[in-house]
Scaffold this motif. Structure first.
Motif, PDB file in Angstrom:
ATOM      1  N   LEU A 192       0.863  -1.014  -0.147  1.00  0.00           N
ATOM      2  CA  LEU A 192      -0.281  -0.003   0.054  1.00  0.00           C
ATOM      3  C   LEU A 192       0.923   1.067   0.160  1.00  0.00           C
ATOM      4  O   LEU A 192       1.870   1.361   0.863  1.00  0.00           O
ATOM      5  N   MET A 193       0.763   2.093  -0.930  1.00  0.00           N
ATOM      6  CA  MET A 193       1.429   3.155  -1.210  1.00  0.00           C
ATOM      7  C   MET A 193       0.881   4.583  -0.886  1.00  0.00           C
ATOM      8  O   MET A 193      -0.206   4.555  -1.669  1.00  0.00           O
ATOM      9  N   PHE A 194       1.586   5.756  -0.463  1.00  0.00           N
ATOM     10  CA  PHE A 194       0.873   7.034  -0.399  1.00  0.00           C
ATOM     11  C   PHE A 194       2.030   7.973  -0.818  1.00  0.00           C
ATOM     12  O   PHE A 194       2.881   7.931  -0.419  1.00  0.00           O
ATOM     13  N   ALA A 195       1.618   8.948  -1.734  1.00  0.00           N
ATOM     14  CA  ALA A 195       2.428  10.049  -1.876  1.00  0.00           C
ATOM     15  C   ALA A 195       2.282  11.007  -0.739  1.00  0.00           C
ATOM     16  O   ALA A 195       1.145  11.652  -0.547  1.00  0.00           O
ATOM     17  N   VAL A 196       3.072  11.084  -0.219  1.00  0.00           N
ATOM     18  CA  VAL A 196       3.275  11.872   0.930  1.00  0.00           C
ATOM     19  C   VAL A 196       3.831  13.238   0.954  1.00  0.00           C
ATOM     20  O   VAL A 196       4.001  14.177   1.929  1.00  0.00           O
ATOM     21  N   ALA A 197       4.695  13.541  -0.163  1.00  0.00           N
ATOM     22  CA  ALA A 197       4.915  14.905  -0.394  1.00  0.00           C
ATOM     23  C   ALA A 197       5.762  14.752  -2.000  1.00  0.00           C
ATOM     24  O   ALA A 197       5.625  13.740  -2.459  1.00  0.00           O
ATOM     25  N   ASP A 198       6.251  15.721  -2.217  1.00  0.00           N
ATOM     26  CA  ASP A 198       6.517  15.983  -3.777  1.00  0.00           C
ATOM     27  C   ASP A 198       7.706  15.044  -3.992  1.00  0.00           C
ATOM     28  O   ASP A 198       8.851  15.144  -3.305  1.00  0.00           O
ATOM     29  N   LYS A 199       7.601  13.909  -4.946  1.00  0.00           N
ATOM     30  CA  LYS A 199       8.605  12.871  -5.075  1.00  0.00           C
ATOM     31  C   LYS A 199       8.904  12.047  -3.844  1.00  0.00           C
ATOM     32  O   LYS A 199      10.099  11.707  -3.830  1.00  0.00           O
ATOM     33  N   VAL A 200       8.015  12.052  -2.850  1.00  0.00           N
ATOM     34  CA  VAL A 200       8.366  11.064  -1.863  1.00  0.00           C
ATOM     35  C   VAL A 200       6.986  10.077  -1.319  1.00  0.00           C
ATOM     36  O   VAL A 200       5.820  10.781  -1.400  1.00  0.00           O
ATOM     37  N   VAL A 201       7.323   8.925  -1.517  1.00  0.00           N
ATOM     38  CA  VAL A 201       6.038   7.975  -1.141  1.00  0.00           C
ATOM     39  C   VAL A 201       6.455   7.095   0.225  1.00  0.00           C
ATOM     40  O   VAL A 201       7.465   6.518   0.341  1.00  0.00           O
ATOM     41  N   LEU A 202       5.334   6.875   0.814  1.00  0.00           N
ATOM     42  CA  LEU A 202       5.547   5.903   1.970  1.00  0.00           C
ATOM     43  C   LEU A 202       4.795   4.656   1.601  1.00  0.00           C
ATOM     44  O   LEU A 202       3.544   4.812   0.849  1.00  0.00           O
ATOM     45  N   SER A 203       5.625   3.628   1.723  1.00  0.00           N
ATOM     46  CA  SER A 203       5.195   2.281   1.258  1.00  0.00           C
ATOM     47  C   SER A 203       4.844   1.508   2.488  1.00  0.00           C
ATOM     48  O   SER A 203       5.950   1.408   3.470  1.00  0.00           O
ATOM     49  N   LEU A 204       3.745   0.838   2.490  1.00  0.00           N
ATOM     50  CA  LEU A 204       3.724  -0.259   3.878  1.00  0.00           C
ATOM     51  C   LEU A 204       3.665  -1.650   2.902  1.00  0.00           C
ATOM     52  O   LEU A 204       2.761  -1.812   2.218  1.00  0.00           O
ATOM     53  N   TRP A 205       4.511  -2.426   3.410  1.00  0.00           N
ATOM     54  CA  TRP A 205       4.751  -3.441   2.695  1.00  0.00           C
ATOM     55  C   TRP A 205       4.500  -4.811   3.611  1.00  0.00           C
ATOM     56  O   TRP A 205       4.866  -4.855   4.607  1.00  0.00           O
ATOM     57  N   ASP A 206       3.786  -5.644   3.141  1.00  0.00           N
ATOM     58  CA  ASP A 206       3.281  -6.882   3.973  1.00  0.00           C
ATOM     59  C   ASP A 206       4.554  -7.415   4.112  1.00  0.00           C
ATOM     60  O   ASP A 206       5.546  -8.014   3.438  1.00  0.00           O
ATOM     61  N   GLU A 207       4.490  -7.974   5.509  1.00  0.00           N
ATOM     62  CA  GLU A 207       5.701  -8.840   5.910  1.00  0.00           C
ATOM     63  C   GLU A 207       6.486  -9.880   4.903  1.00  0.00           C
ATOM     64  O   GLU A 207       7.327 -10.211   4.776  1.00  0.00           O
ATOM     65  N   ALA A 208       5.229 -10.748   4.663  1.00  0.00           N
ATOM     66  CA  ALA A 208       5.377 -12.135   4.131  1.00  0.00           C
ATOM     67  C   ALA A 208       5.989 -11.895   2.651  1.00  0.00           C
ATOM     68  O   ALA A 208       7.155 -12.536   2.251  1.00  0.00           O
ATOM     69  N   ALA A 209       5.464 -10.872   1.874  1.00  0.00           N
ATOM     70  CA  ALA A 209       6.270 -10.179   0.585  1.00  0.00           C
ATOM     71  C   ALA A 209       7.423  -9.538   0.938  1.00  0.00           C
ATOM     72  O   ALA A 209       8.358  -9.739   0.059  1.00  0.00           O
ATOM     73  N   ALA A 210       7.573  -8.845   1.889  1.00  0.00           N
ATOM     74  CA  ALA A 210       9.042  -8.329   2.312  1.00  0.00           C
ATOM     75  C   ALA A 210      10.034  -9.174   2.504  1.00  0.00           C
ATOM     76  O   ALA A 210      11.230  -9.254   1.955  1.00  0.00           O
ATOM     77  N   VAL A 211       9.667 -10.429   3.223  1.00  0.00           N
ATOM     78  CA  VAL A 211      10.724 -11.456   3.680  1.00  0.00           C
ATOM     79  C   VAL A 211      11.440 -11.995   2.334  1.00  0.00           C
ATOM     80  O   VAL A 211      12.492 -12.478   2.241  1.00  0.00           O
ATOM     81  N   GLU A 212      10.460 -12.327   1.351  1.00  0.00           N
ATOM     82  CA  GLU A 212      10.793 -12.988   0.291  1.00  0.00           C
ATOM     83  C   GLU A 212      11.721 -12.158  -0.595  1.00  0.00           C
ATOM     84  O   GLU A 212      12.775 -12.672  -1.006  1.00  0.00           O
ATOM     85  N   GLU A 213      11.944 -10.735  -0.398  1.00  0.00           N
ATOM     86  CA  GLU A 213      13.000  -9.745  -0.964  1.00  0.00           C
ATOM     87  C   GLU A 213      14.087  -9.597  -0.185  1.00  0.00           C
ATOM     88  O   GLU A 213      15.155  -9.472  -0.598  1.00  0.00           O
ATOM     89  N   ILE A 214      13.818  -9.081   1.154  1.00  0.00           N
ATOM     90  CA  ILE A 214      14.942  -8.633   2.027  1.00  0.00           C
ATOM     91  C   ILE A 214      15.413  -9.404   2.996  1.00  0.00           C
ATOM     92  O   ILE A 214      16.284  -9.271   3.603  1.00  0.00           O
ATOM     93  N   GLY A 215      14.642 -10.681   3.109  1.00  0.00           N
ATOM     94  CA  GLY A 215      15.195 -11.619   4.164  1.00  0.00           C
ATOM     95  C   GLY A 215      14.341 -11.456   5.480  1.00  0.00           C
ATOM     96  O   GLY A 215      13.481 -10.807   5.536  1.00  0.00           O
ATOM     97  N   PRO A 216      14.688 -11.971   6.723  1.00  0.00           N
ATOM     98  CA  PRO A 216      14.099 -12.062   7.885  1.00  0.00           C
ATOM     99  C   PRO A 216      13.932 -10.745   8.408  1.00  0.00           C
ATOM    100  O   PRO A 216      14.714  -9.832   8.402  1.00  0.00           O
ATOM    101  N   VAL A 217      12.711 -10.610   9.133  1.00  0.00           N
ATOM    102  CA  VAL A 217      12.198  -9.265   9.593  1.00  0.00           C
ATOM    103  C   VAL A 217      12.327  -9.528  11.271  1.00  0.00           C
ATOM    104  O   VAL A 217      11.648 -10.452  11.582  1.00  0.00           O
ATOM    105  N   THR A 218      12.796  -8.691  12.234  1.00  0.00           N
ATOM    106  CA  THR A 218      13.073  -8.789  13.153  1.00  0.00           C
ATOM    107  C   THR A 218      11.792  -7.743  14.208  1.00  0.00           C
ATOM    108  O   THR A 218      11.653  -6.504  13.527  1.00  0.00           O
ATOM    109  N   ARG A 219      10.997  -8.355  14.978  1.00  0.00           N
ATOM    110  CA  ARG A 219      10.187  -7.614  15.628  1.00  0.00           C
ATOM    111  C   ARG A 219      10.427  -7.361  17.091  1.00  0.00           C
ATOM    112  O   ARG A 219      10.947  -8.359  17.693  1.00  0.00           O
ATOM    113  N   GLY A 220       9.597  -6.563  17.546  1.00  0.00           N
ATOM    114  CA  GLY A 220       9.760  -6.484  19.320  1.00  0.00           C
ATOM    115  C   GLY A 220      10.201  -5.070  19.591  1.00  0.00           C
ATOM    116  O   GLY A 220      11.106  -4.375  19.212  1.00  0.00           O
ATOM    117  N   GLY A 221       9.661  -4.615  20.797  1.00  0.00           N
ATOM    118  CA  GLY A 221       9.918  -3.029  20.996  1.00  0.00           C
ATOM    119  C   GLY A 221       9.534  -2.096  20.269  1.00  0.00           C
ATOM    120  O   GLY A 221       8.840  -2.422  19.265  1.00  0.00           O
TER     121      GLY A 221
END
Length: 137
Positions: free
Chosen positions: A39-68
């Motif tokens: 899910l992406m939002f244009a938050v400023a001129d030429k700046v995007v905030l992207s909310l990436w589902d964890e399962a999809a992210a892990v496929e590309e970037i590897g393990p995600v750590t959570r806590g705190g």
């Protein structure tokens, strides 16, 4: 390399919950909405905030750590100190799990924080200085 930030990507545990918070609760309009992925939002001129589902992210970037509390904050600056309280109220009504009250700060401004469903902290700030004015629409 130019000093520039194009995308801020937050890896979220439940994209549907994030959508309910940002779109249904805060009223943000998606620039891109791929259910179950991103899910992406244009938050400023030429700046995007992207909310990436964890399962999809892990496929590309590897393990995600959570806590705190994640060691990063995002900021939404406003032009008037009273707007800080109003925006924090909007976040509370949108279902933010954590909202701190607005406080007059020693640096001359006013700010408070809320958290999104994944605990990412958003600062809502009135900054009376030049740098604060430079980020306002």
């Amino acid at each position: 390399m130019d000093s520039r930030l194009s995308f801020v990507t937050l890896v979220v545990a439940d994209l549907a919950a994030s959508r309910r918070f940002y779109v249904d609760g805060l009223g943000w309009e998606p620039a891109l909405d791929v259910p179950g992925e991103v899910l992406m939002f244009a938050v400023a001129d030429k700046v995007v905030l992207s909310l990436w589902d964890e399962a999809a992210a892990v496929e590309e970037i590897g393990p995600v750590t959570r806590g705190g509390t994640p060691p990063v904050t995002l900021a939404h600056n406003v032009a008037d100190p009273a707007r800080v309280d109003e925006v924090l109220g909007d976040a509370r009504r949108a279902g933010a799990p954590h909202v701190s009250g607005a406080t007059d700060r020693s640096w001359g401004g006013r700010s408070g924080y809320f958290a999104d469903p994944d605990g990412f902290r958003w600062e809502v700030a009135y900054n009376p200085g030049e740098i604060g004015a430079s980020v306002l629409p």
